[in-house]
Write a protein that holds these residues in place. Structure first.
Motif, mmCIF file in Angstrom:
data_model
loop_
_atom_site.group_PDB
_atom_site.id
_atom_site.type_symbol
_atom_site.label_atom_id
_atom_site.label_comp_id
_atom_site.label_asym_id
_atom_site.label_seq_id
_atom_site.Cartn_x
_atom_site.Cartn_y
_atom_site.Cartn_z
ATOM 1 N N ARG A 14 45.802 100.481 34.500
ATOM 2 C CA ARG A 14 45.091 101.624 35.080
ATOM 3 C C ARG A 14 45.748 102.080 36.385
ATOM 4 N NH1 ARG A 14 42.886 104.113 31.454
ATOM 5 N NH2 ARG A 14 41.663 105.243 33.019
ATOM 6 N N PRO A 15 45.739 103.383 36.654
ATOM 7 C CA PRO A 15 46.323 103.896 37.904
ATOM 8 C C PRO A 15 45.625 103.299 39.115
ATOM 9 C CG PRO A 15 45.816 105.685 36.360
ATOM 10 C CD PRO A 15 45.186 104.446 35.802
ATOM 11 N N GLY A 16 46.392 102.961 40.120
ATOM 12 C CA GLY A 16 45.818 102.447 41.360
ATOM 13 C C GLY A 16 45.640 100.951 41.414
ATOM 14 N N VAL A 17 45.887 100.257 40.298
ATOM 15 C CA VAL A 17 45.822 98.794 40.316
ATOM 16 C C VAL A 17 47.188 98.252 40.721
ATOM 17 C CG1 VAL A 17 45.426 96.705 38.970
ATOM 18 C CG2 VAL A 17 44.016 98.731 38.570
ATOM 19 N N ASP A 18 47.228 97.553 41.850
ATOM 20 C CA ASP A 18 48.510 97.123 42.406
ATOM 21 C C ASP A 18 49.005 95.806 41.852
ATOM 22 O OD1 ASP A 18 49.114 99.184 44.592
ATOM 23 O OD2 ASP A 18 47.041 98.644 45.029
ATOM 24 N N GLY A 19 48.103 94.934 41.382
ATOM 25 C CA GLY A 19 48.594 93.646 40.914
ATOM 26 C C GLY A 19 47.500 92.707 40.508
ATOM 27 N N VAL A 20 47.856 91.430 40.433
ATOM 28 C CA VAL A 20 46.959 90.415 39.902
ATOM 29 C C VAL A 20 47.066 89.137 40.728
ATOM 30 C CG1 VAL A 20 48.668 89.478 38.286
ATOM 31 C CG2 VAL A 20 46.232 89.259 37.749
ATOM 32 N N LEU A 21 45.964 88.400 40.783
ATOM 33 C CA LEU A 21 45.907 87.072 41.393
ATOM 34 C C LEU A 21 45.584 86.079 40.295
ATOM 35 C CD1 LEU A 21 45.371 84.847 43.581
ATOM 36 C CD2 LEU A 21 43.071 85.829 43.815
ATOM 37 N N GLY A 22 46.429 85.042 40.157
ATOM 38 C CA GLY A 22 46.158 84.075 39.106
ATOM 39 C C GLY A 22 46.850 82.751 39.335
ATOM 40 N N THR A 23 46.415 81.750 38.580
ATOM 41 C CA THR A 23 47.092 80.453 38.549
ATOM 42 C C THR A 23 48.304 80.562 37.615
ATOM 43 O OG1 THR A 23 45.400 79.873 36.906
ATOM 44 C CG2 THR A 23 45.120 79.006 39.133
ATOM 45 N N PRO A 24 49.198 79.556 37.614
ATOM 46 C CA PRO A 24 50.427 79.684 36.829
ATOM 47 C C PRO A 24 50.204 80.009 35.359
ATOM 48 C CG PRO A 24 50.641 77.862 38.358
ATOM 49 C CD PRO A 24 49.223 78.342 38.468
ATOM 50 N N ASP A 25 49.186 79.428 34.730
ATOM 51 C CA ASP A 25 48.990 79.691 33.303
ATOM 52 C C ASP A 25 48.704 81.159 33.023
ATOM 53 O OD1 ASP A 25 46.570 79.103 34.726
ATOM 54 O OD2 ASP A 25 45.482 78.965 32.844
#
Length: 294
Positions: free
Chosen positions: A78-89
Motif C-alpha cells: 500500500r502507498p505510504g507504508v515504509d517498511g516492516v518490523l519483524g524477527t528473522p523468521d
C-alpha cells in the motif's frame, strides 16, 4: 505467480536451498531510513516470536503464518507504508517472497521473558543482534525494555540493553527502544501507562549505552502525550498495541499524537493487520494518511 505458488516456492527454498535467504537479503533494493517528509510508517510483525498470537478476543488470530504473510504483503504494497518490523523468521519469509524491495526493514531483537511464564522479567534478547542486523543489511533494530523495580532480573536487562545500544551506535545502526515501567500484579506483568511512568521509562532508556546518537524511541500513546514528548529530544515513533477501542478513537488518538514535535511516525501491527472489519488495505491506508498527510 499465484499466492499458492509463491508459498509453495517459499517452502521449497527453505527445504532445499536455505542459502536463497542470504541471496534474497543481499539482493534487496534498499532505501534511506528517513527520506522525503521525514516520517515513517512501519508495520509490526514481531508478536508471534513472543508467543503473543492473540488479537482482541481471538487468542490464536496470528497463528496461521500464511494468512499473516498475506496480510503483511498486502500492507507493504500500500502507498505510504515504509517498511516492516519483524524477527528473522518473518523477515526471511518476506525476503523470499520478494516483498522487501525499497522498504525499511527493522529487525526485532525479541525478548526471552514470555508472557505468563515464571521467567517473564528475564528479558534477555533472543532474536537479532547488531552483527546479524548488519550482516543482513537491515536498516534498524528494535528492542523492548521493561523496567520492573521489584524484580532483580531488570538489572541484567538494563546491562544488556546498554551493551546493545553501544554496539548499535558503534555500527551506526539506528536502534529503537520501547521502554515501559512494569510491575507484577496477581502473578502477571502489567505496564504502567500513566504519563509519569512513561516519562520515567524514557529517562532511563535514553541514558543507556555509551552514546545515544543512534537511539530512537517507540512509545505508547497515553494521556498527556504532549508532556511525554517534552521529556525527550530523541526521534520517536508511536506504537499501536492490541486495543479494544473503536478504530475511529484509535485513529483520532494517533493523529493528535503525530502532530507533536519529535514524533516521526507509527509502528503498528495487530490493529491494522487484523482490523475488526477485516479490511486490511483500508485500515493501512487510513494510518498512512495520518503519517504522511495524503
Amino acid at each position: 505467480m499465484s499466492t499458492a505458488e509463491a508459498f509453495a516456492r517459499l517452502r521449497e527454498l527453505r527445504l532445499s536451498d536455505p542459502g536463497a535467504i542470504r541471496t534474497a537479503l543481499d539482493a534487496r533494493a534498499r532505501r534511506p531510513l528517513v527520506r522525503g517528509d521525514g516520517r515513517l510508517f512501519i508495520v509490526a510483525a514481531d508478536h508471534p516470536a513472543r508467543g503473543a498470537l492473540g488479537v482482541r478476543n481471538d487468542g490464536m488470530a496470528m497463528a496461521d503464518r500464511y494468512d499473516l504473510l498475506e496480510r503483511l504483503t498486502l500492507a507493504l504494497s500500500r502507498p505510504g507504508v515504509d517498511g516492516v518490523l519483524g524477527t528473522p523468521d518473518i523477515v526471511e519469509d518476506l525476503a523470499l517472497l520478494g516483498a522487501l524491495d525499497g522498504k525499511v526493514v527493522v529487525g526485532s531483537m525479541n525478548r526471552g521473558g514470555l508472557r505468563g511464564s515464571v521467567f517473564e522479567m528475564d528479558d534477555r534478547y533472543t532474536g537479532y543482534d547488531v552483527p546479524a542486523a548488519m550482516r543482513d543489511g537491515l536498516d534498524a533494530t528494535k528492542l523492548l525494555l521493561r523496567v520492573n523495580l521489584e524484580d532483580q532480573a531488570t538489572v541484567r536487562t538494563l546491562e544488556r540493553t546498554a551493551d546493545a545500544v553501544t554496539a548499535a551506535s558503534s555500527a551506526r545502526l539506528p536502534i529503537m527502544l520501547e521502554p515501559f515501567l512494569s510491575r507484577w500484579r496477581d502473578g502477571r506483568i502489567v505496564n504502567d501507562l500513566t504519563a509519569d511512568a512513561v516519562i520515567t521509562s524514557i529517562a532511563i532508556a535514553s541514558g543507556l549505552g555509551a552514546s545515544s546518537a543512534y537511539t530512537w524511541l517507540k512509545l505508547p500513546v497515553v494521556p498527556e502525550m504532549d508532556r511525554v514528548m517534552k521529556s525527550t529530544t530523541l526521534p520517536t515513533l508511536l506504537l499501536g498495541g492490541d486495543t479494544d477501542a473503536a478504530p475511529e478513537q484509535t485513529f483520532e488518538a494517533w493523529g493528535a499524537a503525530l502532530e507533536l514535535p519529535g514524533v516521526h511516525g507509527l509502528v503498528v501491527g495487530r490493529t491494522l493487520l487484523y482490523p475488526p472489519d477485516g479490511d486490511v488495505a483500508a485500515a493501512v491506508d487510513i494510518a498512512a494518511a495520518l503519517v504522511h498527510g495524503h
